[in-house]
Design a protein around this motif. Structure first.
Motif, PDB file in Angstrom:
ATOM      1  N   ALA A  96     -14.712  15.979   6.232  1.00 37.02           N
ATOM      2  CA  ALA A  96     -14.117  17.305   6.374  1.00 37.02           C
ATOM      3  C   ALA A  96     -12.733  17.233   5.741  1.00 37.02           C
ATOM      4  N   GLY A 108     -16.602  26.253  13.058  1.00 39.67           N
ATOM      5  CA  GLY A 108     -16.326  26.073  11.636  1.00 39.67           C
ATOM      6  C   GLY A 108     -15.189  25.111  11.397  1.00 39.67           C
ATOM      7  N   ASP A 109     -14.503  25.286  10.263  1.00 39.79           N
ATOM      8  CA  ASP A 109     -13.429  24.389   9.860  1.00 39.79           C
ATOM      9  C   ASP A 109     -12.128  24.748  10.552  1.00 39.79           C
ATOM     10  N   ASN A 110     -11.455  23.750  11.071  1.00 41.65           N
ATOM     11  CA  ASN A 110     -10.130  23.894  11.656  1.00 41.65           C
ATOM     12  C   ASN A 110      -9.231  22.831  11.039  1.00 41.65           C
ATOM     13  N   GLN A 111      -7.938  23.086  11.008  1.00 40.24           N
ATOM     14  CA  GLN A 111      -7.022  22.103  10.456  1.00 40.24           C
ATOM     15  C   GLN A 111      -5.687  22.138  11.181  1.00 40.24           C
ATOM     16  N   LEU A 141     -21.291  19.058   5.420  1.00 40.28           N
ATOM     17  CA  LEU A 141     -21.915  19.037   6.731  1.00 40.28           C
ATOM     18  C   LEU A 141     -22.184  17.604   7.161  1.00 40.28           C
ATOM     19  N   GLN A 167     -14.067  19.713  12.390  1.00 45.36           N
ATOM     20  CA  GLN A 167     -15.244  20.563  12.207  1.00 45.36           C
ATOM     21  C   GLN A 167     -15.855  20.847  13.574  1.00 45.36           C
ATOM     22  N   ASN A 168     -15.822  22.111  13.984  1.00 42.34           N
ATOM     23  CA  ASN A 168     -16.513  22.535  15.196  1.00 42.34           C
ATOM     24  C   ASN A 168     -17.892  23.009  14.772  1.00 42.34           C
ATOM     25  N   SER A 169     -18.891  22.168  14.985  1.00 42.73           N
ATOM     26  CA  SER A 169     -20.241  22.474  14.504  1.00 42.73           C
ATOM     27  C   SER A 169     -21.026  23.358  15.472  1.00 42.73           C
ATOM     28  N   ALA A 201     -15.233  20.156   2.270  1.00 45.48           N
ATOM     29  CA  ALA A 201     -15.928  19.869   3.521  1.00 45.48           C
ATOM     30  C   ALA A 201     -17.421  19.757   3.261  1.00 45.48           C
ATOM     31  N   ALA A 252      -8.308  17.370   9.801  1.00 44.28           N
ATOM     32  CA  ALA A 252      -9.361  18.365   9.588  1.00 44.28           C
ATOM     33  C   ALA A 252     -10.424  18.183  10.661  1.00 44.28           C
ATOM     34  N   ASP A 298     -14.161  10.502  10.579  1.00 44.16           N
ATOM     35  CA  ASP A 298     -15.109  10.290   9.483  1.00 44.16           C
ATOM     36  C   ASP A 298     -14.421   9.648   8.280  1.00 44.16           C
TER      37      ASP A 298
END
Length: 242
Positions: A199, A78-81, A195, A20-22, A193, A18, A106
């Motif tokens: 994730a 956002g979220d990518n997987q 912040l 996370q592109n913030s 997920a 997972a 993480d």
């Protein structure tokens, strides 16, 4: 996340990453391999067979070597997987898990289907029962804040010589093993997920609906608006507008 479904002298492995592109821009990769831009280095377990991605596009866009792969698809904000599955043969009653993380993580998790085996690791928490919504039981061990290039090891012991196959299913083939891994994912809930925290994923994966093609006039107007928004973002970052 590494999910081990124990079969007779064979693991069906489901590997879930997972990301996370913030930011507010799509990440296309900084390192080039020939004509490709690498967005994420991937690892698979030694002895992996029949490696397949859940996303068919990833099968064609991933550069492969012995135990490493280079992922080249972009990551949108956002979220990518990334979901891949494969099989790994083992010789009962033990198996030594070992993987080197190519990136910071993480949260790192191993789930082992509960067939009477045990799992120990100096880096992971003691295994705890983890029932799934599909009625399957797993042992869960995890670690938080794992740094890149860390070698994670774990010992699986008391693995059975044989595992009963459900009546009517017959002998598994590589194709059905891959299909079984995705069905297995349907019963596993790994969390939500948060912040700047974990994730995690919820299964089954809902495929994105393919966008319907826009009329030429609408498509042109949409591109104009997207460009205008991008220009505003650039001016904001340059402190030209509030």
């Amino acid at each position: 996340h590494f999910v081990f479904d124990v079969q007779t002298r064979l693991f069906n492995v489901l590997q879930i990453i997972a990301i996370q592109n913030s930011g507010d821009r799509t990440y296309i990769g900084a390192t080039s391999v020939g004509p490709h831009r690498v967005t994420l280095p991937l690892m698979v377990l030694a002895g992996a067979q029949n490696v397949q991605f859940e996303d068919p596009a990833a099968n064609d866009a991933t550069l492969r070597s012995d135990n490493t792969m280079s992922y080249t698809l972009p990551f949108i904000p956002g979220d990518n997987q990334i979901v891949l599955n494969y099989t790994v043969p083992f010789t009962p009653p033990t198996y030594q898990f070992s993987v080197t993380l190519p990136y910071d993580s993480d949260q790192f998790r191993i789930l082992l289907s509960d067939v009477g085996a045990t799992m120990t690791s100096q880096q992971l928490t003691p295994p705890t029962p983890f029932p799934t919504q599909g009625g399957q039981n797993f042992l869960l061990s995890s670690a938080s804040g794992v740094k890149a290039r860390t070698v994670i090891t774990a010992s699986f012991t008391n693995l059975p010589e044989t595992v009963a196959t459900p009546a009517g299913s017959g002998t598994q083939t590589p194709a059905t093993q891959s299909s079984g891994n995705l069905q297995l994912a349907g019963g596993i809930v790994l969390g939500i997920a948060a912040l700047a925290a974990l994730a995690l994923l919820a299964y089954p994966i809902v495929r994105r609906r393919q966008a319907r093609p826009l009329p030429a006039r609408a498509s042109s107007r949409r591109m104009e608006l997207l460009q205008a928004m991008a220009d505003l973002d650039d001016r904001f970052e340059a402190h030209q507008i509030s």
